[in-house]
Design an enzyme around this catalytic site. Structure first.
Site, mmCIF file in Angstrom:
data_model
loop_
_atom_site.group_PDB
_atom_site.id
_atom_site.type_symbol
_atom_site.label_atom_id
_atom_site.label_comp_id
_atom_site.label_asym_id
_atom_site.label_seq_id
_atom_site.Cartn_x
_atom_site.Cartn_y
_atom_site.Cartn_z
ATOM 1 N N ARG A 68 -29.574 -7.208 -11.380
ATOM 2 C CA ARG A 68 -29.745 -6.717 -10.013
ATOM 3 C C ARG A 68 -28.390 -6.475 -9.345
ATOM 4 O O ARG A 68 -28.223 -5.524 -8.576
ATOM 5 C CB ARG A 68 -30.563 -7.729 -9.213
ATOM 6 C CG ARG A 68 -30.945 -7.263 -7.813
ATOM 7 C CD ARG A 68 -32.052 -8.105 -7.235
ATOM 8 N NE ARG A 68 -32.391 -7.663 -5.892
ATOM 9 C CZ ARG A 68 -32.177 -8.372 -4.785
ATOM 10 N NH1 ARG A 68 -31.612 -9.572 -4.869
ATOM 11 N NH2 ARG A 68 -32.513 -7.896 -3.607
ATOM 12 N N HIS A 72 -27.210 -2.986 -7.499
ATOM 13 C CA HIS A 72 -26.768 -2.931 -6.102
ATOM 14 C C HIS A 72 -25.324 -2.459 -5.983
ATOM 15 O O HIS A 72 -24.948 -1.876 -4.962
ATOM 16 C CB HIS A 72 -26.954 -4.298 -5.440
ATOM 17 C CG HIS A 72 -28.370 -4.568 -5.033
ATOM 18 N ND1 HIS A 72 -28.730 -4.982 -3.763
ATOM 19 C CD2 HIS A 72 -29.533 -4.471 -5.723
ATOM 20 C CE1 HIS A 72 -30.045 -5.127 -3.697
ATOM 21 N NE2 HIS A 72 -30.551 -4.830 -4.886
ATOM 22 N N ASP A 73 -24.528 -2.703 -6.995
ATOM 23 C CA ASP A 73 -23.164 -2.188 -6.989
ATOM 24 C C ASP A 73 -23.180 -0.676 -7.157
ATOM 25 O O ASP A 73 -22.556 0.064 -6.384
ATOM 26 C CB ASP A 73 -22.349 -2.841 -8.110
ATOM 27 C CG ASP A 73 -20.888 -2.402 -8.108
ATOM 28 O OD1 ASP A 73 -20.343 -2.153 -7.011
ATOM 29 O OD2 ASP A 73 -20.290 -2.317 -9.196
ATOM 30 N N VAL A 76 -24.603 1.846 -4.288
ATOM 31 C CA VAL A 76 -23.840 1.949 -3.047
ATOM 32 C C VAL A 76 -22.379 2.225 -3.384
ATOM 33 O O VAL A 76 -21.700 1.388 -3.954
ATOM 34 C CB VAL A 76 -23.945 0.642 -2.225
ATOM 35 C CG1 VAL A 76 -23.173 0.779 -0.924
ATOM 36 C CG2 VAL A 76 -25.405 0.296 -1.948
ATOM 37 N N ASP A 80 -18.283 0.427 -8.731
ATOM 38 C CA ASP A 80 -16.865 0.182 -8.473
ATOM 39 C C ASP A 80 -16.552 -1.270 -8.130
ATOM 40 O O ASP A 80 -15.449 -1.585 -7.692
ATOM 41 C CB ASP A 80 -16.373 1.074 -7.334
ATOM 42 C CG ASP A 80 -17.116 0.825 -6.019
ATOM 43 O OD1 ASP A 80 -18.037 -0.030 -6.001
ATOM 44 O OD2 ASP A 80 -16.780 1.470 -5.014
ATOM 45 N N SER A 82 -17.511 -2.931 -5.675
ATOM 46 C CA SER A 82 -17.343 -3.168 -4.234
ATOM 47 C C SER A 82 -18.263 -4.255 -3.714
ATOM 48 O O SER A 82 -17.929 -4.954 -2.750
ATOM 49 C CB SER A 82 -17.563 -1.869 -3.449
ATOM 50 O OG SER A 82 -18.861 -1.344 -3.680
ATOM 51 N N GLU A 94 -20.108 -5.951 1.734
ATOM 52 C CA GLU A 94 -21.395 -5.348 1.345
ATOM 53 C C GLU A 94 -22.436 -6.434 1.147
ATOM 54 O O GLU A 94 -23.614 -6.252 1.454
ATOM 55 C CB GLU A 94 -21.249 -4.553 0.043
ATOM 56 C CG GLU A 94 -20.704 -3.165 0.204
ATOM 57 C CD GLU A 94 -20.622 -2.428 -1.130
ATOM 58 O OE1 GLU A 94 -21.542 -2.563 -1.954
ATOM 59 O OE2 GLU A 94 -19.616 -1.730 -1.347
ATOM 60 N N ASN A 100 -28.499 -6.986 0.471
ATOM 61 C CA ASN A 100 -27.750 -7.793 -0.498
ATOM 62 C C ASN A 100 -27.788 -9.291 -0.210
ATOM 63 O O ASN A 100 -27.231 -10.079 -0.979
ATOM 64 C CB ASN A 100 -26.292 -7.329 -0.545
ATOM 65 C CG ASN A 100 -26.147 -5.958 -1.163
ATOM 66 O OD1 ASN A 100 -26.954 -5.548 -1.997
ATOM 67 N ND2 ASN A 100 -25.126 -5.220 -0.735
ATOM 68 N N HIS A 202 -37.680 -4.759 -13.161
ATOM 69 C CA HIS A 202 -38.478 -5.791 -12.506
ATOM 70 C C HIS A 202 -39.372 -6.541 -13.479
ATOM 71 O O HIS A 202 -40.187 -7.364 -13.057
ATOM 72 C CB HIS A 202 -39.325 -5.179 -11.380
ATOM 73 C CG HIS A 202 -38.556 -4.889 -10.140
ATOM 74 N ND1 HIS A 202 -39.107 -4.283 -9.025
ATOM 75 C CD2 HIS A 202 -37.254 -5.118 -9.811
ATOM 76 C CE1 HIS A 202 -38.187 -4.146 -8.087
ATOM 77 N NE2 HIS A 202 -37.047 -4.646 -8.552
ATOM 78 N N THR A 251 -44.900 -11.855 -18.363
ATOM 79 C CA THR A 251 -43.753 -12.393 -19.113
ATOM 80 C C THR A 251 -42.533 -12.355 -18.188
ATOM 81 O O THR A 251 -41.644 -11.520 -18.352
ATOM 82 C CB THR A 251 -43.490 -11.569 -20.385
ATOM 83 O OG1 THR A 251 -43.391 -10.174 -20.028
ATOM 84 C CG2 THR A 251 -44.604 -11.726 -21.404
ATOM 85 N N ASP A 256 -39.574 -6.742 -21.335
ATOM 86 C CA ASP A 256 -40.516 -5.954 -22.119
ATOM 87 C C ASP A 256 -41.208 -4.959 -21.202
ATOM 88 O O ASP A 256 -40.746 -4.717 -20.085
ATOM 89 C CB ASP A 256 -41.534 -6.866 -22.825
ATOM 90 C CG ASP A 256 -42.282 -7.787 -21.850
ATOM 91 O OD1 ASP A 256 -42.326 -7.479 -20.637
ATOM 92 O OD2 ASP A 256 -42.814 -8.815 -22.288
#
Length: 350
Positions: A68, A72-73, A76, A80, A82, A94, A100, A202, A251, A256
């Site tokens: 995750r 999220h890096d 946005v 990089d 950030s 951030e 976040n 997910h 699971t 999977d």
């Protein structure tokens, strides 16, 4: 390196020989390369892999947090690093923006630990924090049961953070519908197939009650399976409950395609999950992935390689941070024997 870790690494080497061609079907951004650290840090991937093997042996749920963090890096301001930066007197980070706030603190610590470990073997300012985040995400997928894929490396770390508004604008929320999701990904040249495949992340991880209780209170979302809803209400007895629950009830800690079976059984946790099955534009892709795990893995790799190259900094852009949490300018007074040896071309070997 432990005997078990050595055997594990050997198995992954064998796996990688069958994955290179597939990984290379996605164009590589100029400045990135599959052999970027071949001479400056040749054992990089093994260092990362073996450390995370130990982390995941202790707590496999950390894999979802690292995956995750990479998402999220990248969404946005590009991949990089950030999102790793701490705030300062000049403004909040951030990680302080609402989307976040639920990133795992442990994920940031693991990246910093990896950075220190890599520096001890290869020296300072050799491997970027952005690359470490991408590699950690790959290992999180692989070591929780998902596919191996090679990653082009050479990302540089940003000198600044995205604003709160930019963060909010670029990270689709859990209440997003398919139109909003498709538009958000199209803006980054990602397709409907990429959307459904990347959402498959997910299949591991947890969700906070506040991210989905809009589907339970004040009235229940009629699309949601009743038994599933009843169980969620036990975990989240009120709209503002701070508890969490698994994203994939089948699971939860194994990478999977069961996430897609959840959607077909009306057991998707977030609106942004379930909408992929209820919307005709993405329903067929969900069904295809639910039926064929190999197809899901193939498309997930493509999506990850495309996402992992969003707006990357390369060459002389940005920097390679000594500390992933702060810009190098903040460490201007730091001197290191390792740095001196690097300048002389004497690289530490693993």
């Amino acid at each position: 390196m432990t005997k078990m870790a050595s055997i594990f690494s050997l198995l992954l080497i064998i796996m990688s020989t069958f994955s290179v061609a597939r990984s290379q079907t996605v164009p590589v951004t100029p400045g990135l390369s599959y052999s970027f650290y071949a001479s400056t840090c040749p054992d990089l991937e093994f260092i990362v892999r073996n450390h995370l093997f130990q982390v995941f042996q202790n707590d496999i749920t950390q894999a979802a947090g690292l995956l995750r963090l990479h998402f999220h890096d990248c969404f946005v301001q590009g991949c990089d690093g950030s999102v790793l930066l701490d705030g300062s007197a000049s403004g909040p980070s951030e990680k302080d923006a609402p989307p976040n706030l639920t990133l795992r603190p442990e994920a940031f610590k693991i990246i910093n630990d990896l950075n220190a470990l890599v520096q001890s073997h290869c020296g300072l300012k050799r491997v970027s924090c952005a690359d470490l985040t991408a590699l950690a995400a790959r290992e999180s997928v692989l070591q929780s049961g998902g596919p191996f894929y090679n990653i082009p490396l050479g990302r540089r770390d940003s000198l600044n953070m995205a604003t709160r508004n930019a963060t909010l604008a670029n990270l689709p929320g859990p209440t997003s519908n398919t139109t909003q999701l498709l538009n958000a990904l199209a803006a980054k040249n990602l397709s409907a197939t990429d959307l459904v495949a990347l959402s498959g992340g997910h299949t591991i991880g947890r969700g906070h009650c506040t991210s989905f209780t809009n589907r339970l209170y004040p009235t229940q979302d009629p699309v949601m399976d009743q038994t599933f809803a009843n169980n969620l209400k036990l975990t989240c007895p009120a709209a503002n409950t701070t508890n969490t629950t698994v994203l994939d009830i089948r699971t939860p800690n194994f990478f999977d395609n069961k996430y897609y079976l959840d959607l077909m059984n009306r057991q998707g946790l977030f609106t942004s999950d379930q909408t992929l099955y209820t919307d005709s534009r993405t329903k067929g892709i969900v069904i295809d992935f639910a039926i064929n795990q190999s197809l899901f893995f193939e498309k997930f790799i493509v999506g990850m390689l495309k996402m992992g190259q969003l707006q990357v900094l390369t060459g002389t852009q940005g920097e390679v941070r000594v500390n992933c949490s702060v810009r190098n300018a903040a460490n201007a007074g730091i001197w290191s024997v390792v740095d001196e040896k690097q300048d002389e071309g004497k690289l530490s070997q693993y």
